[in-house]
Design an enzyme around this catalytic site. Structure first.
Site, PDB file in Angstrom:
ATOM      1  N   HIS A   1       0.816  -1.216   0.000  1.00 26.27           N
ATOM      2  CA  HIS A   1       0.000   0.000   0.000  1.00 26.27           C
ATOM      3  C   HIS A   1       0.850   1.266   0.000  1.00 26.27           C
ATOM      4  CE1 HIS A   1      -3.572  -2.336   0.458  1.00 26.27           C
ATOM      5  NE2 HIS A   1      -3.247  -2.782   1.652  1.00 26.27           N
TER       6      HIS A   1
ATOM      7  N   ASP B   1      -2.444 -10.779  -2.388  1.00 27.24           N
ATOM      8  CA  ASP B   1      -2.994 -10.325  -1.116  1.00 27.24           C
ATOM      9  C   ASP B   1      -4.473 -10.002  -1.332  1.00 27.24           C
ATOM     10  OD1 ASP B   1      -1.901  -8.972   1.670  1.00 27.24           O
ATOM     11  OD2 ASP B   1      -3.577  -7.830   0.842  1.00 27.24           O
TER      12      ASP B   1
ATOM     13  N   HIS C   1      -6.041  -7.454  -0.529  1.00 25.90           N
ATOM     14  CA  HIS C   1      -6.234  -6.037  -0.812  1.00 25.90           C
ATOM     15  C   HIS C   1      -5.507  -5.624  -2.095  1.00 25.90           C
ATOM     16  CE1 HIS C   1      -6.815  -6.486   3.547  1.00 25.90           C
ATOM     17  NE2 HIS C   1      -7.679  -5.481   3.436  1.00 25.90           N
TER      18      HIS C   1
END
Length: 359
Positions: free
Chosen positions: A172, A209, A211
C-alpha cells in the site's frame, strides 16, 4: 526576441527536461553504493529473516489485528517441523536513509519523524502519543529491516532461482504516501535495485494479497517494464480507483469468495499472464488475508487453498524458467503463520524450492 514570460517558460521547460536525467543518475548512484546487496555463502538457503522483523512494545501492537510477530512465528514453525535450520537463513541489513531515497522523497521520510503520521499509516492511534525515537526503534526499524530483506531477495532469487523474504510486501506504500500498515515501498525499491544491480528490464508483480496493491501500482503507473497482475477483493480497502487504472491484469473478487472459485480464477489469470508477458523476475506478494475468517480480507479461502495457490504461482515461475521471490504481506489472524509455514513446507515437498542441497 523571446519575451520574458516565454524565456521563463523555456527555462522551466529545460529544467524539467534535465530533472529526470539528474534524478535517474542520483538514484543509480545510490543503488550502486548501497550495502543491501551482499554475497551470501552457498551453505545458506535463500530464506531471509531477522528476529528484528517482529514488533512488540508495551502491548500496543495488540491494538491492530495484524499479528506483529507473525514473521517470527513462521520461522518457529518451520524449525519445529524440521523444514528449516535457522542458522541457514539469511539476515538482511537495515535499509538506510540513502537506500530509501532511491524511491521515497525526503519530504515523505521526514513525515515519518512525526509519531502522529506513523500512527495513521500503521492504524494504531495510541502510537501518536509515543516519543518518535521509540516509534523509530520499535516500529520503523523492523520495517526497514524487512525492506532490506525484500531488496536482497531479488538478488538471491536471480542467483538461486527462488527466494523468500519472511516479511515485506508493503504494497500500500508508494513513493510519497504510506498507509494500510505499510510505511516503506519495499516492492518498488526491490524492483529499482534489480533494474540497476541485476541488469534486468522486465518484472512481473503477482499480487495475491486480499487487498489491492495500490502502492506499487502508482509507482509503476507509466513503466512498461513492470507487469502487474492483481487479484483482490474489490469491496474492501483501499478503494484506490486511480491506481486501478495502472493494473495490467485486474481480477476483482467479492467478499465471501470460496476456495474453488478463487483457484479457478487464479488458474485462468496465470494462463493469460503466461502468454502476454515474459518476465526476468517474478515478485509474488503472497498475503494470507484471503483466509476464511480473516477480519479484513473477508474471503473464505481454506488453508489448503492457500498452499495450492502458492504452489500454482511457484509452478508458473518454474514453467517459465523465471526466478521468483515471495513476500508474506498481509494476514491478520494468529493462524496465518502456521498456514504460511505449512505452505512453504509444501513447496519444498513438491520440489518447487530446495532447502537441502547447497548451491
Amino acid at each position: 526576441m523571446t519575451s520574458a514570460p516565454a524565456a521563463a517558460a523555456a527555462s522551466s521547460s529545460m529544467t524539467v527536461a534535465r530533472g529526470p536525467s539528474d534524478a535517474d543518475t542520483l538514484r543509480r548512484n545510490r543503488i550502486l553504493s548501497s550495502k543491501l546487496y551482499f554475497d551470501v555463502p552457498p551453505n545458506k538457503v535463500p530464506v531471509i529473516y531477522s528476529d528484528s522483523y517482529n514488533i512488540a512494545f508495551l502491548g500496543i501492537e495488540k491494538l491492530h489485528p495484524f499479528d506483529s510477530s507473525k514473521w517470527g512465528h513462521i520461522c518457529q514453525f518451520l524449525m519445529q517441523d524440521g523444514v528449516l535450520d535457522k542458522i541457514r537463513t539469511v539476515e538482511p541489513l537495515e535499509a538506510s536513509q540513502d537506500d530509501l531515497l532511491v524511491v521515497h522523497s525526503e519530504l515523505y521520510l521526514r513525515s515519518l519523524k512525526s509519531s502522529i503520521n506513523v500512527s495513521i499509516i500503521i492504524e494504531v492511534p495510541p502510537v501518536a502519543l509515543l516519543p518518535n525515537c521509540l516509534v523509530q526503534k520499535k516500529v520503523l526499524f523492523p520495517f526497514r529491516k524487512q525492506v532490506g530483506g525484500s531488496i536482497l531477495a531479488a538478488k538471491l532469487a536471480v542467483e538461486r532461482g527462488w527466494a523468500i523474504n519472511v516479511g515485506g510486501g508493503f504494497h500500500h506504500c508508494s513513493a510519497d504516501r504510506g498507509g494500510g500498515f505499510c510505511a516503506y515501498a519495499d516492492i518498488t525499491l526491490c524492483i529499482h535495485y534489480a533494474f540497476v544491480r541485476l541488469n534486468i528490464s522486465r518484472v512481473m508483480i503477482l499480487d495475491l494479497d486480499a487487498h489491492q496493491g495500490n502502492g506499487h501500482e502508482r509507482d509503476f503507473s507509466n513503466d512498461s517494464r513492470v507487469y502487474i497482475l492483481d487479484m483482490y477483493n474489490c469491496e474492501i480497502y483501499p478503494y484506490d480507483y486511480e491506481a486501478k487504472r495502472y493494473i495490467d491484469q485486474k481480477v476483482e473478487l467479492k467478499s465471501g469468495t470460496k476456495t474453488k472459485d478463487y483457484l479457478d480464477k487464479l488458474d485462468s489469470a496465470l494462463k493469460v499472464a503466461k502468454d502476454v508477458f515474459d518476465p526476468e523476475l517474478v515478485i509474488y506478494n503472497a498475503g494470507t488475508d484471503i483466509l476464511d475468517g480473516d477480519p479484513l480480507g473477508q474471503m473464505k479461502i481454506s488453508p489448503d487453498g492457500v498452499a495450492h495457490r502458492d504452489e500454482m504461482v511457484f509452478r508458473f515461475a518454474q514453467d517459465k524458467k523465471t526466478p521468483i521471490l515471495m513476500l508474506t504481506s498481509g494476514g491478520y489472524m494468529k493462524s496465518s503463520a502456521r498456514v504460511i509455514a505449512d505452505s512453504i513446507a509444501n513447496l519444498s515437498t513438491k520440489s518447487l524450492i530446495d532447502f537441502y542441497s547447497p548451491q
